[in-house]
Design a protein around this motif. Structure first.
Motif, PDB file in Angstrom:
ATOM      1  N   GLU A  45       7.819   2.875   3.666  1.00 15.70           N
ATOM      2  CA  GLU A  45       8.676   4.055   3.772  1.00 15.70           C
ATOM      3  C   GLU A  45       8.104   5.043   4.784  1.00 15.70           C
ATOM      4  OE1 GLU A  45       8.474   5.226  -0.347  1.00 15.70           O
ATOM      5  OE2 GLU A  45      10.502   4.481  -0.714  1.00 15.70           O
ATOM      6  N   TYR A  46       6.785   5.220   4.761  1.00 17.77           N
ATOM      7  CA  TYR A  46       6.127   6.120   5.702  1.00 17.77           C
ATOM      8  C   TYR A  46       6.394   5.684   7.137  1.00 17.77           C
ATOM      9  CZ  TYR A  46       2.431   8.618   8.180  1.00 17.77           C
ATOM     10  OH  TYR A  46       1.738   9.411   9.063  1.00 17.77           O
ATOM     11  N   LEU A  47       6.242   4.399   7.394  1.00 19.68           N
ATOM     12  CA  LEU A  47       6.452   3.888   8.749  1.00 19.68           C
ATOM     13  C   LEU A  47       7.891   4.094   9.218  1.00 19.68           C
ATOM     14  CD1 LEU A  47       4.362   0.595   8.544  1.00 19.68           C
ATOM     15  CD2 LEU A  47       3.767   2.719   9.729  1.00 19.68           C
ATOM     16  N   CYS A  81     -12.480  20.254  -1.450  1.00 17.95           N
ATOM     17  CA  CYS A  81     -11.827  19.682  -2.618  1.00 17.95           C
ATOM     18  C   CYS A  81     -10.345  19.552  -2.297  1.00 17.95           C
ATOM     19  CB  CYS A  81     -12.027  20.578  -3.832  1.00 17.95           C
ATOM     20  SG  CYS A  81     -13.771  20.818  -4.230  1.00 17.95           S
ATOM     21  N   PHE A  82      -9.842  18.346  -2.320  1.00 14.95           N
ATOM     22  CA  PHE A  82      -8.461  18.092  -1.948  1.00 14.95           C
ATOM     23  C   PHE A  82      -7.610  17.787  -3.166  1.00 14.95           C
ATOM     24  CE2 PHE A  82     -10.801  17.110   1.910  1.00 14.95           C
ATOM     25  CZ  PHE A  82     -10.030  17.734   2.874  1.00 14.95           C
ATOM     26  N   SER A  83      -6.343  18.179  -3.077  1.00 14.68           N
ATOM     27  CA  SER A  83      -5.364  17.871  -4.114  1.00 14.68           C
ATOM     28  C   SER A  83      -4.262  17.034  -3.494  1.00 14.68           C
ATOM     29  CB  SER A  83      -4.735  19.158  -4.656  1.00 14.68           C
ATOM     30  OG  SER A  83      -5.698  19.969  -5.246  1.00 14.68           O
ATOM     31  N   PRO A  84      -3.857  15.958  -4.155  1.00 15.51           N
ATOM     32  CA  PRO A  84      -2.741  15.173  -3.627  1.00 15.51           C
ATOM     33  C   PRO A  84      -1.451  15.993  -3.723  1.00 15.51           C
ATOM     34  CG  PRO A  84      -3.481  14.276  -5.735  1.00 15.51           C
ATOM     35  CD  PRO A  84      -4.403  15.396  -5.386  1.00 15.51           C
ATOM     36  N   VAL A  85      -0.635  15.952  -2.658  1.00 13.45           N
ATOM     37  CA  VAL A  85       0.605  16.730  -2.648  1.00 13.45           C
ATOM     38  C   VAL A  85       1.846  15.876  -2.423  1.00 13.45           C
ATOM     39  CG1 VAL A  85      -0.407  18.935  -2.010  1.00 13.45           C
ATOM     40  CG2 VAL A  85       0.240  17.334  -0.216  1.00 13.45           C
ATOM     41  N   MET A  86       1.661  14.662  -1.899  1.00 16.06           N
ATOM     42  CA  MET A  86       2.826  13.837  -1.615  1.00 16.06           C
ATOM     43  C   MET A  86       2.349  12.414  -1.356  1.00 16.06           C
ATOM     44  SD  MET A  86       5.736  14.483   1.349  1.00 16.06           S
ATOM     45  CE  MET A  86       4.580  14.679   2.699  1.00 16.06           C
ATOM     46  N   ASN A  87       3.139  11.443  -1.806  1.00 21.46           N
ATOM     47  CA  ASN A  87       2.803  10.059  -1.466  1.00 21.46           C
ATOM     48  C   ASN A  87       4.076   9.243  -1.365  1.00 21.46           C
ATOM     49  OD1 ASN A  87       3.335   8.465  -4.016  1.00 21.46           O
ATOM     50  ND2 ASN A  87       1.961  10.046  -4.795  1.00 21.46           N
ATOM     51  N   MET A  88       3.955   8.125  -0.697  1.00 19.36           N
ATOM     52  CA  MET A  88       5.088   7.225  -0.488  1.00 19.36           C
ATOM     53  C   MET A  88       4.555   5.843  -0.186  1.00 19.36           C
ATOM     54  SD  MET A  88       5.847   8.935   3.175  1.00 19.36           S
ATOM     55  CE  MET A  88       5.548  10.480   2.390  1.00 19.36           C
ATOM     56  N   GLY A  99       0.822  -1.200   0.000  1.00 16.15           N
ATOM     57  CA  GLY A  99       0.000   0.000   0.000  1.00 16.15           C
ATOM     58  C   GLY A  99       0.853   1.246   0.000  1.00 16.15           C
ATOM     59  N   LYS A 100       0.154   2.374   0.084  1.00 17.67           N
ATOM     60  CA  LYS A 100       0.866   3.635   0.128  1.00 17.67           C
ATOM     61  C   LYS A 100       0.142   4.606   1.037  1.00 17.67           C
ATOM     62  CE  LYS A 100      -1.092   5.837  -3.966  1.00 17.67           C
ATOM     63  NZ  LYS A 100      -0.800   6.538  -5.214  1.00 17.67           N
ATOM     64  N   VAL A 101       0.833   5.670   1.347  1.00 18.49           N
ATOM     65  CA  VAL A 101       0.274   6.746   2.157  1.00 18.49           C
ATOM     66  C   VAL A 101       0.301   7.998   1.297  1.00 18.49           C
ATOM     67  CG1 VAL A 101       0.630   8.180   4.195  1.00 18.49           C
ATOM     68  CG2 VAL A 101       0.988   5.700   4.330  1.00 18.49           C
ATOM     69  N   GLU A 102      -0.819   8.695   1.272  1.00 12.80           N
ATOM     70  CA  GLU A 102      -0.921   9.900   0.445  1.00 12.80           C
ATOM     71  C   GLU A 102      -1.355  11.076   1.304  1.00 12.80           C
ATOM     72  OE1 GLU A 102      -1.760  11.107  -4.016  1.00 12.80           O
ATOM     73  OE2 GLU A 102      -2.424   9.150  -3.362  1.00 12.80           O
ATOM     74  N   PHE A 103      -0.731  12.232   1.048  1.00 13.69           N
ATOM     75  CA  PHE A 103      -1.061  13.483   1.710  1.00 13.69           C
ATOM     76  C   PHE A 103      -1.893  14.313   0.750  1.00 13.69           C
ATOM     77  CE2 PHE A 103       2.436  11.997   4.102  1.00 13.69           C
ATOM     78  CZ  PHE A 103       2.512  12.695   5.299  1.00 13.69           C
ATOM     79  N   TYR A 104      -2.981  14.881   1.248  1.00 14.40           N
ATOM     80  CA  TYR A 104      -3.856  15.746   0.457  1.00 14.40           C
ATOM     81  C   TYR A 104      -3.960  17.094   1.149  1.00 14.40           C
ATOM     82  CZ  TYR A 104      -5.437  11.319  -1.523  1.00 14.40           C
ATOM     83  OH  TYR A 104      -5.492  10.088  -2.131  1.00 14.40           O
ATOM     84  N   ARG A 105      -3.984  18.154   0.349  1.00 15.05           N
ATOM     85  CA  ARG A 105      -4.146  19.512   0.854  1.00 15.05           C
ATOM     86  C   ARG A 105      -5.493  20.029   0.402  1.00 15.05           C
ATOM     87  NH1 ARG A 105      -3.610  24.789  -1.072  1.00 15.05           N
ATOM     88  NH2 ARG A 105      -2.681  26.235   0.386  1.00 15.05           N
ATOM     89  N   VAL A 162      -4.147  12.892   5.627  1.00 13.13           N
ATOM     90  CA  VAL A 162      -3.162  11.871   5.308  1.00 13.13           C
ATOM     91  C   VAL A 162      -3.901  10.555   5.362  1.00 13.13           C
ATOM     92  CG1 VAL A 162      -0.908  10.902   5.880  1.00 13.13           C
ATOM     93  CG2 VAL A 162      -1.435  13.275   6.497  1.00 13.13           C
ATOM     94  N   ARG A 163      -3.804   9.795   4.270  1.00 12.21           N
ATOM     95  CA  ARG A 163      -4.618   8.587   4.121  1.00 12.21           C
ATOM     96  C   ARG A 163      -3.742   7.395   3.722  1.00 12.21           C
ATOM     97  NH1 ARG A 163      -9.421   9.823   0.511  1.00 12.21           N
ATOM     98  NH2 ARG A 163     -10.211  10.593   2.468  1.00 12.21           N
ATOM     99  N   SER A 164      -4.045   6.273   4.331  1.00  8.56           N
ATOM    100  CA  SER A 164      -3.406   5.016   3.949  1.00  8.56           C
ATOM    101  C   SER A 164      -4.275   4.353   2.895  1.00  8.56           C
ATOM    102  CB  SER A 164      -3.271   4.111   5.177  1.00  8.56           C
ATOM    103  OG  SER A 164      -2.661   2.902   4.829  1.00  8.56           O
ATOM    104  N   LEU A 165      -3.673   4.046   1.742  1.00  4.13           N
ATOM    105  CA  LEU A 165      -4.448   3.472   0.632  1.00  4.13           C
ATOM    106  C   LEU A 165      -4.062   2.034   0.403  1.00  4.13           C
ATOM    107  CD1 LEU A 165      -3.963   6.495  -1.768  1.00  4.13           C
ATOM    108  CD2 LEU A 165      -5.924   6.043  -0.320  1.00  4.13           C
TER     109      LEU A 165
END
Length: 132
Positions: A54-56, A43-50, A3-9, A129-132
């Protein structure tokens, strides 16, 4: 672990103008305070993911503070909101751990710090911040 973790603003707000009074800006702030029950949609925009792994590894380098527990909430609950009240503790945690971050992690720190500083200037901005 996959999976991944994504940051939205929060990038903008959509207000149903048929229901909104002329003071839309005031309505937006009010909606944040009462939980979006007045026709305001974020309305959110993705700004960063990993990658989740790696996030952990990244957040494990933060000092054992409330800021780290906040970031660990992504794993526990699948999603966290970062609001203005979290800005100062997160900035402090990120800057104090700066010497131990790897080059890629430093890029994430720089990105997150920029977002946090923008939240200091504009209180209506927040992150998810969401875990996908």
């Amino acid at each position: 672990m996959s999976g991944k973790v994504e940051f939205y603003r929060l990038s903008k707000k959509f207000v149903d103008e048929k229901e909104a009074p002329p003071q839309v800006k005031q309505l937006e702030y009010y909606a944040l305070a009462i939980g979006h029950h007045v026709g305001v949609v974020d309305c959110f925009s993705p700004v960063m993911n990993m990658a989740r792994e790696e996030y952990l590894k990244w957040i494990a380098k933060l000092p054992q503070t409330e800021a780290r527990r906040k970031m660990e909430g992504v794993v526990k609950w699948g999603e966290v909101e970062i609001t203005r009240e979290h800005v100062r503790p997160l900035i402090k945690a990120l800057t104090s751990a700066a010497p131990v971050f790897l080059p890629e992690e430093k890029k994430w720190v720089d990105c997150l710090l920029q977002l946090l500083w923008s939240m200091e200037r504009e209180p209506a901005i927040y992150l998810v911040v969401r875990s996908l």
